[in-house]
Design a protein around this motif. Structure first.
Motif, short mmCIF file in Angstrom:
data_model
loop_
_atom_site.label_atom_id
_atom_site.label_comp_id
_atom_site.label_asym_id
_atom_site.label_seq_id
_atom_site.Cartn_x
_atom_site.Cartn_y
_atom_site.Cartn_z
N ASN A 113 3.23 6.22 -6.94
CA ASN A 113 2.27 7.12 -7.59
C ASN A 113 2.66 8.58 -7.37
O ASN A 113 2.54 9.42 -8.27
N TYR A 169 0.84 -1.21 0.00
CA TYR A 169 0.00 0.00 0.00
C TYR A 169 0.87 1.26 0.00
O TYR A 169 0.70 2.16 -0.82
N HIS A 170 1.82 1.31 0.96
CA HIS A 170 2.66 2.51 1.07
C HIS A 170 3.59 2.66 -0.14
O HIS A 170 3.83 3.77 -0.62
N ALA A 187 1.59 3.94 -3.08
CA ALA A 187 1.28 5.36 -2.90
C ALA A 187 2.52 6.22 -3.20
O ALA A 187 2.42 7.27 -3.84
#
Length: 442
Positions: free
Chosen positions: A149, A142-143, A146
């Motif tokens: 991105n 997830y991190h 992110a």
């Protein structure tokens, strides 16, 4: 010690774009003084093909290695012997290369106070050692996604900004080129027209002006013959006395030289205008040449004389200038543009008791340059547009009354002369333009 405990070449599945691959790749940097924790984390992530893990057990080396590895996620132990985890966290957040990297704090204690301190220092997440494998992998991915991105967004933004700057530069270059083309065409057409007109007018005017002396001599001879005839043959002359009375011969004899003198003054004036037109166009002087700047100013004023009328006073404060090496026709165009704008400003100014004036001042500077000041007491330029007056196609005049090229062209001409031009205005008081060019053009 830096240990690349797991690193695998990831194959690209069908249908996955390069951007999606980059945003899914995960590079984990684990910073923990306990090697057993490093081995345990390695085992938890060993089967994940998209995750590469690097382990550092020395917190003093963590800072430089974090910059070199460029991880997408950092797992950071809260308590270490040489450097406290919170202290290292603060440093990582202060450095430009690591400040945006997601940092997951690892701790053996689940205390709200520790969590609060970690988040206050800039942590993105907080896990208890050893976390569940599914939860750890999910949070890392997830991190990391992110962060990838965010990097992609920053890169895209920087690229867009660069492209915007390049586009802006290209537009300015195109405008400059367009102005130069318009200027070249305008000056070429104007110069040819003025030079041709001057040539066509000059020939018959020179013919008329040159014959005034002979005409004056011939008429004087006829008057002398008439006077002699009157004296030698008074009786015969009386026969035409009645006719002489009808034409008022005495008045004709007295007025004829005055008419000739007025006509001669008129032809001299036309010759001056023709000379000014030739001096202004200077088609024979397209290359740089040492010229008298004052002659160019005077020629420009003469061509603008019809606009000055009686209401605008020209004040000349000419200094003792040497011959200046320049492109005369182009420099005259600068004088024409600025003086025309000054006249427009004065003619648009409401009537007042103050005399409308244009002051033209010239001087030599210690830098071996000459300065030309053109100052009017018109309405001035509003402060909000003063920095735009040299922009191509910017104009405050109504449609069909101005192209916004005059000052832009003037700016380019003065740049070509290795000089400067700037304007200063006070609304309601007037505007001053200062042109400075070197005496010798390299």
């Amino acid at each position: 010690m830096l240990l690349p405990t797991f690193s695998m070449q990831v194959s690209v599945p069908n249908g996955i774009s390069e951007f999606e691959l980059k945003t899914n790749l995960v590079k984990v940097l684990l910073i923990d003084d306990q090697i057993i924790i490093g081995e345990a984390i390695h085992r938890l992530l060993a089967n994940e093909a998209d995750i590469s893990v690097y382990y550092i057990d020395d917190s003093t080396q963590a800072m430089q290695n974090a910059i070199a590895i460029e991880p997408t996620v950092i797992l950071l132990d809260m308590v270490m012997p040489d450097m406290d985890g919170l202290m290292l966290l603060r440093w990582l957040r202060s450095h430009p290369a690591t400040r945006d990297i997601p940092i997951i704090m690892l701790s053996s204690k689940e205390e709200p106070r520790l969590k609060a301190e970690a988040f206050a220092a800039g942590a993105n997440d907080y896990l208890i050692k050893l976390p569940d494998a599914v939860e750890l992998i999910a949070r890392i991915r997830y991190h990391s996604r992110a962060y990838n991105n965010l990097k992609a967004l920053i890169t895209a933004t920087a690229t867009a900004q660069l492209q915007a700057r390049q586009l802006e530069k290209t537009v300015k270059e195109l405008q400059t080129t367009q102005v130069q083309l318009i200027q070249t065409e305008k000056m070429s057409g104007l110069g040819k027209m003025v030079a041709g007109l001057a040539h066509e007018i000059n020939n018959p005017i020179n013919f008329i002006h040159g014959n005034f002396t002979h005409l004056h001599s011939h008429i004087q001879c006829l008057l002398d013959v008439m006077e002699c005839y009157q004296q030698e043959n008074p009786e015969l002359f009386n026969l035409v006395q009645e006719k002489i009375g009808d034409i008022n011969l005495e008045f004709v004899i007295e007025d004829l030289p005055k008419i000739l003198s007025s006509m001669q003054l008129g032809t001299e004036r036309i010759r001056e205008i023709v000379l000014s037109m030739r001096n202004f166009s200077r088609l024979d002087q397209a290359e740089k040449k040492a010229v008298n700047i004052h002659e160019g100013l005077e020629s420009t004023l003469l061509l603008l004389n019809h606009r000055l009328k009686q209401e605008i006073q020209i004040i000349k404060e000419y200094g003792n200038l040497p011959l200046v090496e320049c492109y005369p026709a182009q420099l005259n165009q600068v004088f024409m543009n600025i003086l025309s704008n000054a006249i427009d400003a004065l003619l648009d100014k409401p009537e007042s008791q103050i005399q409308k004036q244009i002051i033209i001042k010239t001087e030599v500077t210690e830098k071996q340059t000459i300065q030309v000041y053109i100052i009017d007491n018109g309405g001035g330029i509003p402060a909000e547009i003063e920095n735009k007056i040299f922009d191509p196609f910017f104009t405050t005049k109504p449609v069909n009354q101005g192209t916004g090229l005059g000052l832009a062209i003037s700016y380019q001409i003065i740049e070509r002369h290795k000089g400067t031009i700037h304007g200063h205005s006070q609304p309601g008081i007037g505007t001053e333009f200062v042109i400075e060019i070197p005496i010798a053009l390299a």
